[in-house]
Write a protein that holds these residues in place. Sequence first.
Motif, PDB file in Angstrom:
ATOM      1  N   ALA A 152      59.309  82.418 -11.678  1.00  0.00           N
ATOM      2  CA  ALA A 152      60.640  82.994 -11.866  1.00  0.00           C
ATOM      3  C   ALA A 152      60.999  83.151 -13.336  1.00  0.00           C
ATOM      4  CB  ALA A 152      61.688  82.125 -11.167  1.00  0.00           C
ATOM      5  N   GLU A 153      60.530  82.232 -14.185  1.00  0.00           N
ATOM      6  CA  GLU A 153      60.888  82.258 -15.603  1.00  0.00           C
ATOM      7  C   GLU A 153      59.780  82.833 -16.481  1.00  0.00           C
ATOM      8  OE1 GLU A 153      63.893  81.532 -16.656  1.00  0.00           O
ATOM      9  OE2 GLU A 153      64.465  81.143 -14.573  1.00  0.00           O
ATOM     10  N   LEU A 154      58.764  83.411 -15.886  1.00  0.00           N
ATOM     11  CA  LEU A 154      57.644  83.924 -16.686  1.00  0.00           C
ATOM     12  C   LEU A 154      58.093  84.909 -17.771  1.00  0.00           C
ATOM     13  CD1 LEU A 154      54.495  83.523 -16.661  1.00  0.00           C
ATOM     14  CD2 LEU A 154      54.391  85.784 -15.596  1.00  0.00           C
ATOM     15  N   PRO A 155      59.073  85.800 -17.511  1.00  0.00           N
ATOM     16  CA  PRO A 155      59.471  86.756 -18.548  1.00  0.00           C
ATOM     17  C   PRO A 155      60.149  86.129 -19.765  1.00  0.00           C
ATOM     18  CG  PRO A 155      60.006  87.630 -16.386  1.00  0.00           C
ATOM     19  CD  PRO A 155      59.642  86.194 -16.197  1.00  0.00           C
ATOM     20  N   THR A 156      60.409  84.828 -19.737  1.00  0.00           N
ATOM     21  CA  THR A 156      60.982  84.174 -20.917  1.00  0.00           C
ATOM     22  C   THR A 156      59.905  83.609 -21.841  1.00  0.00           C
ATOM     23  OG1 THR A 156      61.184  81.956 -19.920  1.00  0.00           O
ATOM     24  CG2 THR A 156      62.990  83.524 -19.536  1.00  0.00           C
ATOM     25  N   MET A 157      58.637  83.715 -21.465  1.00  0.00           N
ATOM     26  CA  MET A 157      57.571  83.150 -22.290  1.00  0.00           C
ATOM     27  C   MET A 157      57.427  83.925 -23.592  1.00  0.00           C
ATOM     28  SD  MET A 157      54.551  81.811 -19.772  1.00  0.00           S
ATOM     29  CE  MET A 157      53.807  80.953 -21.184  1.00  0.00           C
ATOM     30  N   GLU A 158      56.942  83.229 -24.616  1.00  0.00           N
ATOM     31  CA  GLU A 158      56.833  83.800 -25.947  1.00  0.00           C
ATOM     32  C   GLU A 158      55.460  83.535 -26.539  1.00  0.00           C
ATOM     33  OE1 GLU A 158      59.935  82.013 -28.195  1.00  0.00           O
ATOM     34  OE2 GLU A 158      61.551  83.096 -27.149  1.00  0.00           O
ATOM     35  N   VAL A 159      55.124  84.318 -27.550  1.00  0.00           N
ATOM     36  CA  VAL A 159      53.891  84.102 -28.300  1.00  0.00           C
ATOM     37  C   VAL A 159      53.883  82.675 -28.853  1.00  0.00           C
ATOM     38  CG1 VAL A 159      52.638  84.776 -30.396  1.00  0.00           C
ATOM     39  CG2 VAL A 159      53.578  86.530 -28.868  1.00  0.00           C
ATOM     40  N   GLY A 160      52.746  81.998 -28.706  1.00  0.00           N
ATOM     41  CA  GLY A 160      52.611  80.620 -29.171  1.00  0.00           C
ATOM     42  C   GLY A 160      52.782  79.588 -28.074  1.00  0.00           C
ATOM     43  N   ASP A 161      53.364  79.971 -26.923  1.00  0.00           N
ATOM     44  CA  ASP A 161      53.463  79.048 -25.799  1.00  0.00           C
ATOM     45  C   ASP A 161      52.061  78.700 -25.292  1.00  0.00           C
ATOM     46  OD1 ASP A 161      56.210  79.064 -25.910  1.00  0.00           O
ATOM     47  OD2 ASP A 161      56.475  80.505 -24.282  1.00  0.00           O
ATOM     48  N   THR A 162      51.945  77.559 -24.632  1.00  0.00           N
ATOM     49  CA  THR A 162      50.645  77.096 -24.161  1.00  0.00           C
ATOM     50  C   THR A 162      50.583  77.078 -22.637  1.00  0.00           C
ATOM     51  OG1 THR A 162      51.354  74.778 -24.245  1.00  0.00           O
ATOM     52  CG2 THR A 162      50.269  75.687 -26.209  1.00  0.00           C
ATOM     53  N   ILE A 163      49.369  77.177 -22.132  1.00  0.00           N
ATOM     54  CA  ILE A 163      49.088  77.142 -20.691  1.00  0.00           C
ATOM     55  C   ILE A 163      47.865  76.256 -20.503  1.00  0.00           C
ATOM     56  CG2 ILE A 163      48.505  78.497 -18.634  1.00  0.00           C
ATOM     57  CD1 ILE A 163      49.510  80.982 -20.348  1.00  0.00           C
ATOM     58  N   ALA A 164      47.922  75.332 -19.568  1.00  0.00           N
ATOM     59  CA  ALA A 164      46.798  74.438 -19.309  1.00  0.00           C
ATOM     60  C   ALA A 164      46.333  74.608 -17.869  1.00  0.00           C
ATOM     61  CB  ALA A 164      47.191  72.989 -19.567  1.00  0.00           C
ATOM     62  N   VAL A 165      45.028  74.813 -17.699  1.00  0.00           N
ATOM     63  CA  VAL A 165      44.448  74.977 -16.365  1.00  0.00           C
ATOM     64  C   VAL A 165      43.465  73.838 -16.116  1.00  0.00           C
ATOM     65  CG1 VAL A 165      43.135  76.465 -14.822  1.00  0.00           C
ATOM     66  CG2 VAL A 165      44.692  77.486 -16.514  1.00  0.00           C
ATOM     67  N   THR A 166      43.726  73.047 -15.085  1.00  0.00           N
ATOM     68  CA  THR A 166      42.803  71.987 -14.687  1.00  0.00           C
ATOM     69  C   THR A 166      41.723  72.582 -13.801  1.00  0.00           C
ATOM     70  OG1 THR A 166      44.565  70.339 -14.801  1.00  0.00           O
ATOM     71  CG2 THR A 166      42.605  69.761 -13.522  1.00  0.00           C
ATOM     72  N   ARG A 167      40.479  72.183 -14.038  1.00  0.00           N
ATOM     73  CA  ARG A 167      39.338  72.753 -13.320  1.00  0.00           C
ATOM     74  C   ARG A 167      38.649  71.679 -12.484  1.00  0.00           C
ATOM     75  NH1 ARG A 167      35.881  76.346 -16.927  1.00  0.00           N
ATOM     76  NH2 ARG A 167      34.780  74.393 -17.274  1.00  0.00           N
ATOM     77  N   ASP A 168      37.869  72.118 -11.485  1.00  0.00           N
ATOM     78  CA  ASP A 168      37.341  71.167 -10.511  1.00  0.00           C
ATOM     79  C   ASP A 168      36.190  70.310 -11.032  1.00  0.00           C
ATOM     80  OD1 ASP A 168      35.226  72.967 -10.466  1.00  0.00           O
ATOM     81  OD2 ASP A 168      35.468  73.515  -8.360  1.00  0.00           O
ATOM     82  N   ASP A 169      35.764  70.542 -12.285  1.00  0.00           N
ATOM     83  CA  ASP A 169      34.774  69.649 -12.889  1.00  0.00           C
ATOM     84  C   ASP A 169      35.448  68.576 -13.740  1.00  0.00           C
ATOM     85  OD1 ASP A 169      35.650  71.123 -15.038  1.00  0.00           O
ATOM     86  OD2 ASP A 169      33.662  71.758 -15.713  1.00  0.00           O
ATOM     87  N   GLY A 170      36.787  68.500 -13.667  1.00  0.00           N
ATOM     88  CA  GLY A 170      37.527  67.494 -14.405  1.00  0.00           C
ATOM     89  C   GLY A 170      37.921  67.911 -15.807  1.00  0.00           C
ATOM     90  N   THR A 171      37.553  69.129 -16.232  1.00  0.00           N
ATOM     91  CA  THR A 171      37.892  69.596 -17.571  1.00  0.00           C
ATOM     92  C   THR A 171      39.214  70.343 -17.564  1.00  0.00           C
ATOM     93  OG1 THR A 171      36.635  71.639 -17.259  1.00  0.00           O
ATOM     94  CG2 THR A 171      35.475  69.766 -18.246  1.00  0.00           C
ATOM     95  N   LEU A 172      39.775  70.517 -18.770  1.00  0.00           N
ATOM     96  CA  LEU A 172      41.040  71.212 -18.944  1.00  0.00           C
ATOM     97  C   LEU A 172      40.815  72.406 -19.866  1.00  0.00           C
ATOM     98  CD1 LEU A 172      44.107  70.804 -18.196  1.00  0.00           C
ATOM     99  CD2 LEU A 172      44.351  69.821 -20.489  1.00  0.00           C
ATOM    100  N   ALA A 173      41.178  73.595 -19.402  1.00  0.00           N
ATOM    101  CA  ALA A 173      41.120  74.800 -20.234  1.00  0.00           C
ATOM    102  C   ALA A 173      42.524  75.059 -20.768  1.00  0.00           C
ATOM    103  CB  ALA A 173      40.624  75.992 -19.422  1.00  0.00           C
ATOM    104  N   GLU A 174      42.689  75.018 -22.084  1.00  0.00           N
ATOM    105  CA  GLU A 174      43.996  75.183 -22.711  1.00  0.00           C
ATOM    106  C   GLU A 174      44.063  76.527 -23.432  1.00  0.00           C
ATOM    107  OE1 GLU A 174      45.878  71.293 -24.166  1.00  0.00           O
ATOM    108  OE2 GLU A 174      43.746  71.035 -24.622  1.00  0.00           O
ATOM    109  N   PHE A 175      45.110  77.267 -23.159  1.00  0.00           N
ATOM    110  CA  PHE A 175      45.265  78.618 -23.688  1.00  0.00           C
ATOM    111  C   PHE A 175      46.548  78.717 -24.507  1.00  0.00           C
ATOM    112  CE2 PHE A 175      42.701  78.882 -19.903  1.00  0.00           C
ATOM    113  CZ  PHE A 175      41.725  79.826 -20.198  1.00  0.00           C
TER     114      PHE A 175
END
Length: 229
Positions: A152-175
């Motif tokens: 719902a709030e996705l359109p408020t995101m800005e350049v420089g914000d971070t996103i973290a995706v947890t993966r099934d091998d236990g690692t974290l992909a950070e964007f």
Amino acid sequence: MWTACRPRRAGAFAVATGAVLFLCGCAGAPEPDYASPVSAERPSSEAPADEAPSSDRPDSGLDPVRTESGPPVSVAEEMAPAEPTSVEVPAIGVVSELVHLGLQDDGAIEVPPYGGGSPAGWYRHGPTPGEIGPAVILGHRNASEGGPGIFAELPTMEVGDTIAVTRDDGTLAEFVVYRTDRFPQEEFPTLDVYGNTVGPELRLITCDGLNRDTGVLEDNFIVYAELKD
């Protein structure tokens, strides 16, 4: 009031590639032409998008580009393939498990379910988050019960914000977000979103652009992010 995106017919580009739009609530994008890559080495996914209300503007006659800092200037090292299990977006308070989305029988992209908390969904025929190419995650703007959806709030995101995706091998992909766009659905930037990239990237997609006259969401809002070094 519940609102939905207006179904649209595929344009000449989609017809040429034999692709279709997904029409379940919110239109998506045509399959990219892999003969015309955006940048480098790997064909990536096809196309989706998503659903629900937001913008107060009366129509979608808006300059499509919202914010942009330019393309990534550095390329993070690729991670080994591993399927994503959850996504966290601190700037908008999102923590969501990820369902895996494929294609429907008619070739249209599946969308996340409305029930069960309306989780976000990862398009499983594209790269996994952390691999080279654009991994794609979709989320609804509102829930079936009429409340806000996971994005719902996705359109408020800005350049420089971070996103973290947890993966099934236990690692974290950070964007890190480097660009956000809003486009009318008939002008969806297919190659920018789903085409090849030099390094690992991520796209978050939802619907936007509520037309108050029709009650229809006529745009897509897209967040572009690159893997952190």
